[in-house]
Scaffold this active site. Structure first.
Site, PDB file in Angstrom:
ATOM      1  N   THR A  58       9.642  38.848  35.240  1.00 22.33           N
ATOM      2  CA  THR A  58       8.878  39.356  34.093  1.00 22.33           C
ATOM      3  C   THR A  58       7.655  40.134  34.553  1.00 22.33           C
ATOM      4  O   THR A  58       7.468  41.301  34.200  1.00 22.33           O
ATOM      5  CB  THR A  58       8.444  38.173  33.196  1.00 22.33           C
ATOM      6  OG1 THR A  58       9.610  37.472  32.784  1.00 22.33           O
ATOM      7  CG2 THR A  58       7.700  38.665  31.962  1.00 22.33           C
ATOM      8  N   LYS A 115      -6.203  27.351  34.889  1.00 27.76           N
ATOM      9  CA  LYS A 115      -7.065  28.510  34.624  1.00 27.76           C
ATOM     10  C   LYS A 115      -8.527  28.093  34.498  1.00 27.76           C
ATOM     11  O   LYS A 115      -9.432  28.789  34.967  1.00 27.76           O
ATOM     12  CB  LYS A 115      -6.574  29.221  33.358  1.00 27.76           C
ATOM     13  CG  LYS A 115      -5.181  29.832  33.527  1.00 27.76           C
ATOM     14  CD  LYS A 115      -4.579  30.222  32.192  1.00 27.76           C
ATOM     15  CE  LYS A 115      -3.176  30.808  32.350  1.00 27.76           C
ATOM     16  NZ  LYS A 115      -2.453  30.915  31.077  1.00 27.76           N
TER      17      LYS A 115
HETATM   18  N1  HSE Z   1       2.432  30.396  30.259  1.00 29.07           N
HETATM   19  C1  HSE Z   1       1.221  31.151  30.287  1.00 29.07           C
HETATM   20  C2  HSE Z   1       0.701  31.248  28.853  1.00 29.07           C
HETATM   21  C3  HSE Z   1       1.478  32.520  30.850  1.00 29.07           C
HETATM   22  O1  HSE Z   1       1.451  30.980  27.925  1.00 29.07           O
HETATM   23  O2  HSE Z   1      -0.460  31.566  28.685  1.00 29.07           O
HETATM   24  C4  HSE Z   1       0.234  33.244  31.214  1.00 29.07           C
HETATM   25  O3  HSE Z   1      -0.505  32.575  32.198  1.00 29.07           O
END
Ligand code: HSE
Length: 436
Positions: free
Chosen positions: A13, A203
């Site tokens: 992706t 994050k």
């Molecule tokens: N799985 C993550 C989200 C993708 O849905 O934010 C982006 O880091």
């Protein structure tokens, strides 16, 4: 000037998006970077159909790319811990700069990777690791470098926000919305990372490190997911003027740094409460600038590619810069990181939303308020609904003033121990996100 050769690990992706954006915007990007940037080698299991692979040698062995002497910058987009970690360390050892979107890897192995990069005089860039296409790393690390950052709060998982929004707006089923997010390429390979807050915790680990100049400490993030959010809580929250969001929150306090991901009631008038769907937003409060808000697509092929390509351009611009004069990986000089502790969750102070089911008889409400009072918990608002025919007891919803979590934990235990309380107490933290 000679073109810069890019090697991409993974043409899925995001990797496919990066190849496409670099090819489509090649002239515009060269005008910014001052040199041509071309993908010449990529590692992929199979040739992707919707990816522009013109001029790209495709290998099925990622180490062939990392060890290719003609490659200047390695872009790691395979995700996961291994072999991504080994590939990045090998690229660094080969003197190559690295760009990655791998938040899990940076959150957990970033300290080791950055130390290796610093020793080799190369850069590891990771803008796409946090909040997809939003340039939040750049904003925190460079745009706000004159500030003492006080706190940051963010909706930093697009899948989770998409699920909460669809449940609230369309009354859709949790599993159904999650399946759609997976189909759209938003969700992690293991979707529990999204719904249980692990992805957001990765994050937040990165945000806190570059906001406060502390090492990456994923192991200290308090994490609660959204899978237990009930439609009743969404409705009661709205009654009191709140929306429920899955928030990552980090705050500097005198006792330590708060580092927590959990469902949170946010006043509906706040901009953050109105960030819907797969969109992400991060609110950062600096002592000089005050509140600043960064909003954009937090997941998806080209938004994430946008951040990866910006990192590539940054790396290319800095190729001839003395390594000692580059922007430090974690915003602060590596030898100036702070040892300030992460605050235990029991010591965090917030307001609370409580929902409980109680027997409908005299004295029950008084008993609840007495227990709260004994634990110095002050009530801001309260709601008791009339009994319904299909469930035992009556629902009671309480909004409390701010209190230390330890006291709230003790009060909830005491309330749940009462025979008149029918089942566990639902507790959701509240953040006003006020700028004072
Ligand atoms: N799985 C993550 C989200 C993708 O849905 O934010 C982006 O880091």
């Amino acid at each position: 000037m000679k073109a810069v050769n890019i090697g991409i690990l993974g043409l899925g992706t995001v990797g496919g998006g990066v190849a496409n954006v670099l090819a489509r915007n090649r002239v515009e990007i060269a005008r910014r970077a001052g040199r041509d940037i071309v993908v010449t080698h990529a590692a992929a299991r199979e040739a992707a159909q919707d990816v522009n692979t013109d001029g790209i040698e495709i290998s099925n062995n990622a180490f062939a790319v990392v060890n290719d002497p003609s490659i200047d910058v390695v872009v790691e987009l395979i995700g996961g811990y291994e072999p991504a970690r080994e590939l990045i360390l090998q690229a660094i050892a080969n003197g190559k700069h690295v760009v990655t979107a791998n938040k899990a890897l940076i959150a957990i192995h970033g300290n080791e990777i950055f130390a290796a990069a610093q020793q080799q005089g190369v850069t590891v860039a990771f803008e796409a690791a946090v909040a997809g296409g939003i340039p939040i790393i750049k904003a925190l690390r460079e745009g706000l470098s004159g500030n003492t950052i006080e706190w940051a709060a963010g909706i930093i998982n697009g899948t989770g926000n998409f699920i909460l929004t669809e449940m609230r707006d369309k009354g859709r089923d949790f599993a159904d919305v999650l399946a759609e997010a997976q189909q759209l390429g938003y969700a992690e390979a293991d979707p529990t990372f999204d719904v249980e807050g692990i992805d957001a915790a990765h994050k937040l680990t990165i945000i806190a490190a570059i906001a406060f100049g502390i090492p990456l400490q994923f192991e200290h993030v308090y994490t609660e997911g959204i899978s237990a959010i009930d439609a009743a809580d969404v409705a009661y929250a709205a009654h009191f003027g709140y929306r429920i969001k899955h928030l990552g929150m980090t705050r500097r306090t005198d006792q330590g740094i708060e580092l927590r991901v959990h469902p949170t009631l946010i006043p509906e008038k706040r901009l953050l409460a109105n960030v819907d769907g797969v969109m992400n937003a991060v609110l950062v409060h600096g002592d000089a600038v005050g509140p600043t808000l960064y909003y954009g697509a937090g997941a998806g092929r080209e938004p994430t590619a946008s951040a990866v390509v910006a990192d590539i351009v940054d790396v290319v611009r800095a190729l001839t810069t003395d390594p000692g004069n580059r922007v430090p990986h974690l915003a602060f000089q590596a030898d100036a990181l702070s040892a300030i502790p992460i605050l235990d969750m029991a010591d965090v102070v917030t307001a609370y939303y409580l929902r409980l089911q109680a027997a409908d008889r005299p004295g029950v409400l008084a008993m609840i308020t007495q227990i709260l009072g004994q634990h110095e918990i002050s009530i801001e608002a309260m709601l008791q609904k009339a009994p319904s025919t299909h469930e035992a007891g009556v629902p009671i919803v309480i909004i409390s003033h701010r209190i230390r979590e330890r006291q709230m934990n003790a009060a909830i235990l005491a309330i749940e121990a009462q025979e008149a309380i029918l089942g566990p107490v639902t507790r959701i933290r509240i953040e006003s996100l006020a700028s004072d």
